[in-house]
Write an enzyme that holds these catalytic residues in place. Structure first.
Site, mmCIF file in Angstrom:
data_model
loop_
_atom_site.group_PDB
_atom_site.id
_atom_site.type_symbol
_atom_site.label_atom_id
_atom_site.label_comp_id
_atom_site.label_asym_id
_atom_site.label_seq_id
_atom_site.Cartn_x
_atom_site.Cartn_y
_atom_site.Cartn_z
ATOM 1 N N GLU A 62 0.817 -1.211 0.000
ATOM 2 C CA GLU A 62 0.000 0.000 0.000
ATOM 3 C C GLU A 62 0.856 1.269 0.000
ATOM 4 O OE1 GLU A 62 -3.661 1.720 2.696
ATOM 5 O OE2 GLU A 62 -2.028 0.684 3.700
ATOM 6 N N CYS A 76 5.037 4.203 -7.119
ATOM 7 C CA CYS A 76 4.091 3.181 -6.649
ATOM 8 C C CYS A 76 2.776 3.181 -7.424
ATOM 9 C CB CYS A 76 3.818 3.359 -5.161
ATOM 10 S SG CYS A 76 5.303 3.290 -4.138
ATOM 11 N N GLU A 101 2.056 0.236 4.534
ATOM 12 C CA GLU A 101 2.363 1.581 4.046
ATOM 13 C C GLU A 101 3.794 1.996 4.417
ATOM 14 O OE1 GLU A 101 1.940 4.893 2.182
ATOM 15 O OE2 GLU A 101 -0.049 4.074 2.593
ATOM 16 N N ASP A 135 13.787 -1.104 5.152
ATOM 17 C CA ASP A 135 12.588 -1.704 4.573
ATOM 18 C C ASP A 135 12.046 -2.689 5.600
ATOM 19 O OD1 ASP A 135 10.606 -2.998 3.131
ATOM 20 O OD2 ASP A 135 11.778 -3.121 1.280
ATOM 21 N N ARG A 137 9.068 -4.241 5.571
ATOM 22 C CA ARG A 137 7.944 -5.037 5.090
ATOM 23 C C ARG A 137 8.144 -6.532 5.353
ATOM 24 N NH1 ARG A 137 7.534 -2.672 -0.910
ATOM 25 N NH2 ARG A 137 9.801 -2.646 -0.577
#
Length: 215
Positions: A62, A76, A101, A135, A137
């Site tokens: 997202e 993105c 996000e 990062d 994620r």
């Protein structure tokens, strides 16, 4: 609507429901999932029959500013649109939309990172200054989401080698990497260059195969 056979319950998220989703490029089927630990709602968009050969796939994190607000600070939104167009052109494929996000730091912290970038930090430095990983994620949700559709291998639209490694660690075979190089502009040059220099993203097109007789 695409038939989605029941899959074994996941330990980390639940499938909830599906509906049709007409877009400018094709009529997809939209599938909703809820993550147990966080309550976050994640999505899958599918088109066509996913059985057989590895389908075209995109694992998209997202980005409200890019996906919805048309920000030119990143690529993105253009990657999201480009991936859906490619799936539509091919007539089959899957896009997973993960609610992580700002490379996993959240929307407000991403805006804090933007302020630091405006003061001279690059995207990696800004995240580190805020106390986060470059990062943050996590892709573990990808496995049960793909299992829902019986997908064990994909042709992955990405420039990110870490994403390929994460999927393969989960046991998902990446049969092909499909570059997704879109929307480089005056506002995101530094962002894209940092992706390449510090995060290892592959930001150059794949070489075309040589024709017979060419060096």
């Amino acid at each position: 609507m695409q038939d989605t056979a029941a899959a074994a319950p996941s330990a980390i998220l639940d499938y909830v429901t599906s509906c049709t989703l007409p877009t400018p490029w094709a009529q997809f089927t939209l599938h909703a999932f809820v993550e147990h630990g966080t309550g976050k709602e994640h999505l899958a968009m599918t088109l066509g029959d996913l059985a057989g050969a590895p389908p075209l796939a995109r694992i998209h994190s997202e980005c409200l500013t890019g996906d919805v607000m048309f920000s030119q600070r990143c690529d993105c939104g253009a990657q999201l649109e480009g991936a859906l167009k490619r799936i539509a052109d091919e007539g089959r494929g899957i896009l997973l939309y993960l609610r992580q996000e700002g490379r996993g730091i959240g929307l407000v912290n991403k805006i804090r990172a933007y302020r630091l970038q405006e003061a001279g930090a690059d995207t990696v430095e800004a995240n580190l200054q805020l106390g986060f990983h470059a990062d943050a994620r996590n892709y573990e949700l990808v496995l049960p989401m793909l299992q829902r559709f019986g997908v064990e291998a994909v042709r992955l639209m990405t420039n990110n080698p870490r994403k390929i490694a994460a999927l393969e660690k989960l046991g998902i075979r990446v049969a092909e990497r499909v570059p997704l190089l879109v929307n480089r502009n005056a506002f995101n040059n530094g962002y894209l260059d940092t992706k390449q220099a510090k995060l290892g993203h592959m930001m150059t097109p794949l070489a075309e195969p040589a024709l017979d007789g060419e060096l």
